[in-house]
Design a protein around this motif. Structure first.
Motif, mmCIF file in Angstrom:
data_model
loop_
_atom_site.group_PDB
_atom_site.id
_atom_site.type_symbol
_atom_site.label_atom_id
_atom_site.label_comp_id
_atom_site.label_asym_id
_atom_site.label_seq_id
_atom_site.Cartn_x
_atom_site.Cartn_y
_atom_site.Cartn_z
ATOM 1 N N ARG A 50 0.874 -1.186 0.000
ATOM 2 C CA ARG A 50 0.000 0.000 0.000
ATOM 3 C C ARG A 50 0.900 1.222 0.000
ATOM 4 O O ARG A 50 1.667 1.453 0.933
ATOM 5 N N ASP A 51 0.819 2.005 -1.073
ATOM 6 C CA ASP A 51 1.680 3.171 -1.260
ATOM 7 C C ASP A 51 0.796 4.412 -1.355
ATOM 8 O O ASP A 51 0.300 4.764 -2.435
ATOM 9 N N GLY A 52 0.573 5.053 -0.212
ATOM 10 C CA GLY A 52 -0.310 6.224 -0.186
ATOM 11 C C GLY A 52 -1.741 5.823 -0.440
ATOM 12 O O GLY A 52 -2.322 5.003 0.282
ATOM 13 N N ASP A 53 -2.308 6.362 -1.479
ATOM 14 C CA ASP A 53 -3.691 6.036 -1.813
ATOM 15 C C ASP A 53 -3.779 4.979 -2.916
ATOM 16 O O ASP A 53 -4.817 4.805 -3.545
ATOM 17 N N SER A 54 -2.666 4.291 -3.172
ATOM 18 C CA SER A 54 -2.652 3.245 -4.200
ATOM 19 C C SER A 54 -2.232 1.911 -3.597
ATOM 20 O O SER A 54 -1.488 1.861 -2.611
ATOM 21 N N VAL A 55 -2.713 0.851 -4.211
ATOM 22 C CA VAL A 55 -2.329 -0.509 -3.837
ATOM 23 C C VAL A 55 -1.573 -1.121 -5.017
ATOM 24 O O VAL A 55 -2.107 -1.179 -6.130
ATOM 25 N N LEU A 56 -0.326 -1.529 -4.752
ATOM 26 C CA LEU A 56 0.498 -2.145 -5.788
ATOM 27 C C LEU A 56 0.569 -3.656 -5.536
ATOM 28 O O LEU A 56 0.846 -4.092 -4.412
ATOM 29 N N ILE A 57 0.331 -4.420 -6.578
ATOM 30 C CA ILE A 57 0.425 -5.880 -6.491
ATOM 31 C C ILE A 57 1.356 -6.346 -7.610
ATOM 32 O O ILE A 57 1.196 -5.954 -8.769
ATOM 33 N N ALA A 58 2.342 -7.165 -7.236
ATOM 34 C CA ALA A 58 3.286 -7.702 -8.223
ATOM 35 C C ALA A 58 3.411 -9.209 -8.008
ATOM 36 O O ALA A 58 3.262 -9.712 -6.889
ATOM 37 N N GLY A 59 3.671 -9.931 -9.110
ATOM 38 C CA GLY A 59 3.806 -11.379 -9.032
ATOM 39 C C GLY A 59 5.015 -11.864 -9.807
ATOM 40 O O GLY A 59 5.431 -11.248 -10.799
ATOM 41 N N HIS A 60 5.587 -12.948 -9.345
ATOM 42 C CA HIS A 60 6.749 -13.532 -10.016
ATOM 43 C C HIS A 60 6.718 -15.045 -9.858
ATOM 44 O O HIS A 60 6.286 -15.572 -8.831
ATOM 45 N N THR A 61 7.184 -15.728 -10.878
ATOM 46 C CA THR A 61 7.342 -17.177 -10.828
ATOM 47 C C THR A 61 8.539 -17.564 -11.666
ATOM 48 O O THR A 61 8.971 -16.782 -12.539
ATOM 49 N N ASN A 62 9.083 -18.738 -11.417
ATOM 50 C CA ASN A 62 10.229 -19.177 -12.213
ATOM 51 C C ASN A 62 9.796 -19.807 -13.526
ATOM 52 O O ASN A 62 10.599 -19.993 -14.432
ATOM 53 N N LYS A 63 8.498 -20.125 -13.645
ATOM 54 C CA LYS A 63 7.951 -20.628 -14.905
ATOM 55 C C LYS A 63 6.425 -20.645 -14.806
ATOM 56 O O LYS A 63 5.850 -20.460 -13.729
ATOM 57 N N ASN A 64 5.765 -20.853 -15.944
ATOM 58 C CA ASN A 64 4.300 -20.891 -16.028
ATOM 59 C C ASN A 64 3.671 -19.575 -15.572
ATOM 60 O O ASN A 64 2.906 -19.518 -14.607
ATOM 61 N N TRP A 65 4.000 -18.506 -16.285
ATOM 62 C CA TRP A 65 3.450 -17.192 -15.972
ATOM 63 C C TRP A 65 1.934 -17.152 -16.193
ATOM 64 O O TRP A 65 1.210 -16.453 -15.468
ATOM 65 N N TYR A 66 1.493 -17.888 -17.183
ATOM 66 C CA TYR A 66 0.057 -17.922 -17.467
ATOM 67 C C TYR A 66 -0.699 -18.492 -16.270
ATOM 68 O O TYR A 66 -1.775 -18.006 -15.906
ATOM 69 N N GLY A 67 -0.147 -19.511 -15.640
ATOM 70 C CA GLY A 67 -0.813 -20.153 -14.519
ATOM 71 C C GLY A 67 -0.934 -19.253 -13.311
ATOM 72 O O GLY A 67 -2.002 -19.150 -12.696
ATOM 73 N N ILE A 68 0.155 -18.562 -12.923
ATOM 74 C CA ILE A 68 0.092 -17.704 -11.743
ATOM 75 C C ILE A 68 -0.808 -16.493 -11.998
ATOM 76 O O ILE A 68 -1.546 -16.046 -11.102
ATOM 77 N N ARG A 69 -0.794 -15.970 -13.220
ATOM 78 C CA ARG A 69 -1.645 -14.810 -13.500
ATOM 79 C C ARG A 69 -3.112 -15.183 -13.401
ATOM 80 O O ARG A 69 -3.903 -14.454 -12.784
ATOM 81 N N ASN A 70 -3.490 -16.328 -13.974
ATOM 82 C CA ASN A 70 -4.885 -16.748 -13.886
ATOM 83 C C ASN A 70 -5.286 -17.066 -12.452
ATOM 84 O O ASN A 70 -6.410 -16.769 -12.027
ATOM 85 N N GLU A 71 -4.368 -17.671 -11.694
ATOM 86 C CA GLU A 71 -4.683 -18.029 -10.310
ATOM 87 C C GLU A 71 -4.950 -16.779 -9.473
ATOM 88 O O GLU A 71 -5.931 -16.724 -8.712
ATOM 89 N N VAL A 72 -4.096 -15.766 -9.603
ATOM 90 C CA VAL A 72 -4.262 -14.544 -8.812
ATOM 91 C C VAL A 72 -5.449 -13.738 -9.319
ATOM 92 O O VAL A 72 -6.227 -13.163 -8.520
#
Length: 547
Positions: free
Chosen positions: A502-524
């Motif tokens: 939480r940065d001031g009035d904004s919420v930042l969300i970031a994700g990382h994986t060592n492989k299968n980017w499609y899978g983690i993006r859909n899951e989140v």
């Protein structure tokens, strides 16, 4: 290793790109920081091979830590191993032939070249062993060069991440804070935990992580390969691996190869049974009739007695033996004792064991005595009395003429014995030379008065037993099992991390994986779908669209 301090106060090793605690880029000003996504390989931690390059140790370390070098070593091993299969290795060719002649006669010029280059004993050569050792060193150094900094970075990774770290991740979203943020955040955290994420909090910031163990899959592979290679190289150490052939005759007692004189084997009798047409069932007899007149072997075995040497080895003295047991060694039914196994593999019937000659006068055929020559342990002199003696000047167990036209022997097996005798009589005290082979007698001096007349032979059956001992199987089995665990570990799971800031009035969300980017993006994104917070976007796709 030298250390530097980040703006957040965290001390990190020299050469590290990203701060282990906050994720800031080290050693660059805000103007120097581009908008490119972060290189998260090893989480930006310092690798020794990319930091220290001055000393000789650094250069050796950097050489073996290179993946390209490892690939080249593997390629050379594969090529060498393939070359070793072009023609049979020397251990697999017949024992009664000269290796050099075998390769030349069977395979021509290429076979002769193969022998001269030493490829006939390729897998036991020093340079093949060095290639295996180089691969092992490469695996160890490459693993340590990457494992240690990655382990340090993942163990000390901070929860609160700098804004630049968040924005430069591949998966990222930014949302304006609403009044219901806390309720939505609780929902997100509970759903992440339901997805088996381990969630940690620090000052209102969150790190959700799961399947970290999958990052160690490649290193588990390396450990398995190293253990496997150690098992392979241990076969060069005496006492760890034995694969020898023991040829033993009826009534003979021989030391078992590879036992260092500890065990002896006595062949009581070799037995061979064949199928008889008139004694078998009708259907089987019909099959035998199509084979022809030759006998079909039904069973061959060696009845043996195993002995253990008593006391220490005394050179030149006959060993004192204690009987261990009697055994019948048949095909697929070996004799096993004290980690050794003796398998029945082959046989040879009616091998010449002794040759009987008469010393006679060339003209009158008068006999002056009989000589029995043991082809395995021939005596040098035979005294026939009355001044008549026979000396063996030269003995060729397996006689042939070599490439220079000189009499020679292929090996020590008496398949084609020949002798150069010195025949001594009262009239010729210095002796007369006579060359005697099977069905052949040559006298260098035509006026010889004496000659050796062949009378008969004694034969014995010969049995071939393979002696095996392998203490390296455990290393090979454990190494292979660990390797497969690493394959499964790295193949079916992937390390996923979600940072929420939480940065001031904004919420930042970031994700990382060592492989299968499609899978983690859909899951989140399925979790964020239940809230008003924007879904994660793949910034590589967005940039490619803009370009």
């Amino acid at each position: 290793m030298e250390h530097v301090k980040c703006e957040c106060g965290h001390s990190i090793p020299h050469g590290t790109v990203l701060c282990e605690s906050c994720g800031r880029i080290i050693g660059k000003s805000k103007e120097e920081i581009s908008e490119k996504l972060l290189d998260m390989r090893y989480d930006g931690s310092a690798r020794r091979s990319q930091t220290y390059k001055k000393s000789l140790i650094d250069k050796i370390w950097n050489f073996f830590s290179s993946v390209k070098v490892g690939v080249w070593i593997i390629a050379l091993l594969l090529i060498a191993s393939a070359i070793g299969t072009i023609f049979p290795q020397e251990m697999y060719i017949p024992t009664d032939v000269v290796p050099e002649e075998f390769y030349r006669d069977e395979y021509g010029f290429l076979g002769q070249l193969y022998y001269q280059l030493g490829f006939n004993k390729l897998y036991g050569s020093w340079w093949y062993f060095l290639l295996l050792a180089a691969l092992g060193v490469s695996l160890v150094i490459a693993s340590l060069d990457r494992f240690i900094p990655l382990y340090r970075a993942l163990k000390k990774q901070g929860i609160t991440r700098h804004e630049s770290f968040m924005r430069r991740q591949r998966l990222f979203s930014e949302t304006r804070v609403e009044e219901t943020y806390d309720e939505q955040l609780d929902l997100i955290i509970s759903n992440l935990k339901r997805k088996r994420y381990h969630v940690r909090e620090e000052n209102g910031h969150f790190l959700a992580e799961k399947n970290r163990f999958s990052r160690w899959g490649p290193y588990v592979n390396h450990v398995g390969l190293i253990i496997f290679l150690i098992g392979g190289m241990l076969r060069f150490i005496p006492g760890m691996y034995v694969d020898e052939i023991l040829w033993i005759r009826d009534g003979e007692t021989s030391v078992i190869p590879g036992t260092e004189g500890k065990y002896y084997l006595s062949s009581d009798k070799f037995i061979m049974e064949t199928y008889q047409k008139d004694q078998e069932e009708e259907a089987f007899a019909n099959t035998l009739s199509r084979v022809g007149d030759g006998n079909v072997v039904k069973n061959f075995q060696t009845n043996v007695t195993l002995y253990k040497r008593k006391g220490e080895i005394v050179h030149g003295a006959k060993p004192e033996l204690n009987k261990v047991k009697n055994e019948q060694i048949r095909v697929n039914y070996p004799l096993k004792h004290d980690s050794y196994a003796l398998y029945q593999t082959s046989y040879k019937l009616n091998e010449i064991n002794k040759m009987i000659f008469n010393l006679v006068d060339k003209e009158t055929e008068k006999s002056f005595g009989q000589v029995t020559v043991d082809l395995l342990e021939p005596k040098k002199k035979y005294d026939l009395g009355n001044g008549y003696k026979v000396e063996i000047a030269t003995y060729f167990p397996n006689f042939y003429f070599n490439s220079e036209g000189v009499p020679d022997t292929k090996n020590r097996v008496p398949d084609n014995p020949a002798f150069v005798f010195n025949l001594i009589s009262p009239e010729t005290p210095k002796g007369e030379k006579s060359f005697v082979a099977i069905q052949q007698t040559l006298d260098p001096e035509e006026d010889n008065q004496l000659k050796m007349k062949f009378e008969s032979v004694e034969t014995k059956n010969l049995s071939a037993l393979t002696v095996r001992k392998d203490h390296t199987l455990w290393f090979l089995g454990v190494g292979g099992a660990i390797f497969m665990i690493g394959v499964i570990q790295g193949l079916y799971w992937n390390h996923r991390r979600i940072w929420i800031r939480r940065d001031g009035d904004s919420v930042l969300i970031a994700g990382h994986t060592n492989k299968n980017w499609y899978g983690i993006r859909n899951e989140v994104n399925r979790i964020l779908k239940e809230t008003s917070i924007q879904k994660l976007t793949d910034q590589t796709s967005e940039k490619s669209k803009n370009e």
